[in-house]
Design an enzyme around this catalytic site. Structure first.
Site, mmCIF file in Angstrom:
data_model
loop_
_atom_site.group_PDB
_atom_site.id
_atom_site.type_symbol
_atom_site.label_atom_id
_atom_site.label_comp_id
_atom_site.label_asym_id
_atom_site.label_seq_id
_atom_site.Cartn_x
_atom_site.Cartn_y
_atom_site.Cartn_z
ATOM 1 N N SER A 130 0.831 -1.202 0.000
ATOM 2 C CA SER A 130 0.000 0.000 0.000
ATOM 3 C C SER A 130 0.865 1.252 0.000
ATOM 4 O O SER A 130 1.978 1.249 0.530
ATOM 5 C CB SER A 130 -0.887 -0.002 1.257
ATOM 6 O OG SER A 130 -1.499 1.246 1.449
ATOM 7 N N TYR A 155 -2.152 -0.280 10.166
ATOM 8 C CA TYR A 155 -2.378 -0.843 8.836
ATOM 9 C C TYR A 155 -1.115 -0.732 7.987
ATOM 10 O O TYR A 155 -0.662 -1.708 7.373
ATOM 11 C CB TYR A 155 -3.535 -0.116 8.149
ATOM 12 C CG TYR A 155 -3.679 -0.444 6.680
ATOM 13 C CD1 TYR A 155 -4.098 -1.707 6.270
ATOM 14 C CD2 TYR A 155 -3.368 0.499 5.698
ATOM 15 C CE1 TYR A 155 -4.217 -2.015 4.920
ATOM 16 C CE2 TYR A 155 -3.492 0.206 4.356
ATOM 17 C CZ TYR A 155 -3.911 -1.050 3.970
ATOM 18 O OH TYR A 155 -4.018 -1.358 2.638
#
Length: 342
Positions: A130, A155
């Site tokens: 990501s 995350y």
């Protein structure tokens, strides 16, 4: 190209669904794994799977990545040529309130993927990372060659951990691994927790939208078809050890192991206020904006350096925000009308 058996995890998810559909159209046999969790509307996930239900080359499997025994059986029985791991507990803000979900899915689950690849001789593991891994980095555009040791959310930390875990397995067991850092993916069948989806719903319902950091945000919005094309191109490019890699000046994007990292982004950051203006034009309605401060774990800007992707695959994302949002709004209007909610 020879027909491959491909495991796509997160196949009921946004990117996984689009990738599975593309691979089946190319003649590949796809096993689509998903646990159908309720992080967001399960009905949307089932709707995606329904689109694939008439494809004889698509086999849905409901399974959780963190189930070690079941994952071992799956790899033993199916003998995959390529694995594309897109399953993960997503969302930066949700990680602030439910951190354990990220460890179970993104760490424990990814370990089971690596072990499956190791013991069944998978030829190439492609996995989703990501743009969040860039965290506190201020140098733009974000480059895969830069250090990314300062995540600002759990995350992001789990995604950086995935990159490190994959490198260790590539080094120890020579499993070819490619990590893909996706930048703000949007489009039809997208995630309802994403800003563009929330904005669209609120505007159509006549409710105000929450605009964080008082609108002073930029995002490298990347249309789903461009993401899918990038993944397919990378799947066909199995990484080899980099003969120029030096331990004295280590490059984060390559290795003496069969390992690579790529950004997949539009390479054109869009100001959030302009994004909203385009969305208003597509919807034919004005937005009422509620300006709010920056949220914890968020970043003010994302901007992808895609030079390596272009050099190695010949692909550069091309979809403009006007074209992409237009397609999303067209899908959203039709989808919601069929559900009786528009």
């Amino acid at each position: 190209m020879a027909k491959r058996k491909v495991l796509v995890t997160g196949a009921a998810g946004f990117i996984g669904f689009h990738l599975a559909k593309r691979l089946v159209s190319m003649g590949d046999e796809v096993v689509g794994l998903d646990n159908l969790n309720d992080y967001y509307d399960v009905g949307l996930k089932l709707g995606r799977l329904k689109q694939m239900s008439f494809e004889p080359s698509f086999k849905p499997v409901r399974l959780d990545l963190s189930d070690k025994a079941a994952m071992t059986r799956l790899f033993d029985e199916e003998k995959f040529d390529v694995v594309v791991n897109l399953a993960a507990q997503a969302g930066v803000r949700y990680s602030l309130v439910n951190p354990r979900a990220y460890i179970e899915s993104n760490i424990d689950g990814f370990l089971n993927i690596l072990e499956g690849c190791r013991h069944s001789g998978v030829g190439h593991l492609v996995f989703a990372s990501s743009s969040s891994v860039y965290g506190a980095n201020a140098k733009v555009p974000f480059s895969v060659h830069d250090n990314v040791d300062h995540p600002v959310s759990l995350y992001a930390a789990t995604k950086k951990s995935n990159e490190l875990m994959a490198h260790a397995y590539a080094h120890l067991y020579r499993i070819p691994c490619t990590g893909l850092r996706f930048f703000t993916v949007y489009g039809p069948w997208g995630r309802p927790d994403m800003a563009y989806f929330l904005f669209t719903k609120a505007i159509l319902e006549g409710r105000p939208i929450d605009v964080f950091n008082h609108g002073q945000m930029q995002r490298d919005f990347t249309y789903i078809d461009d993401i899918t094309e990038g993944v397919v191109r990378v799947m066909d490019r199995v990484p080899a050890p980099d003969p120029d890699w030096s331990a004295a000046s280590p490059d984060a994007a390559s290795s003496t192991a069969p390992y690579r990292l790529y950004n997949i982004g539009n390479n054109k950051p869009v100001h959030l206020v302009h994004f909203i203006e385009v969305l208003e034009k597509c919807l034919g309605r004005k937005a009422e904006m509620r300006m709010l401060p920056m949220q914890a774990g968020d970043v003010a800007m994302t901007y992808a350096d895609i030079d390596d992707l272009v050099r190695d695959t010949g692909f550069r994302p091309v979809t403009t925000i006007e074209e992409g949002l237009g397609k999303f709004v067209g899908w959203y209007t039709e989808y919601m009308s069929t559900r009786g909610k528009a």
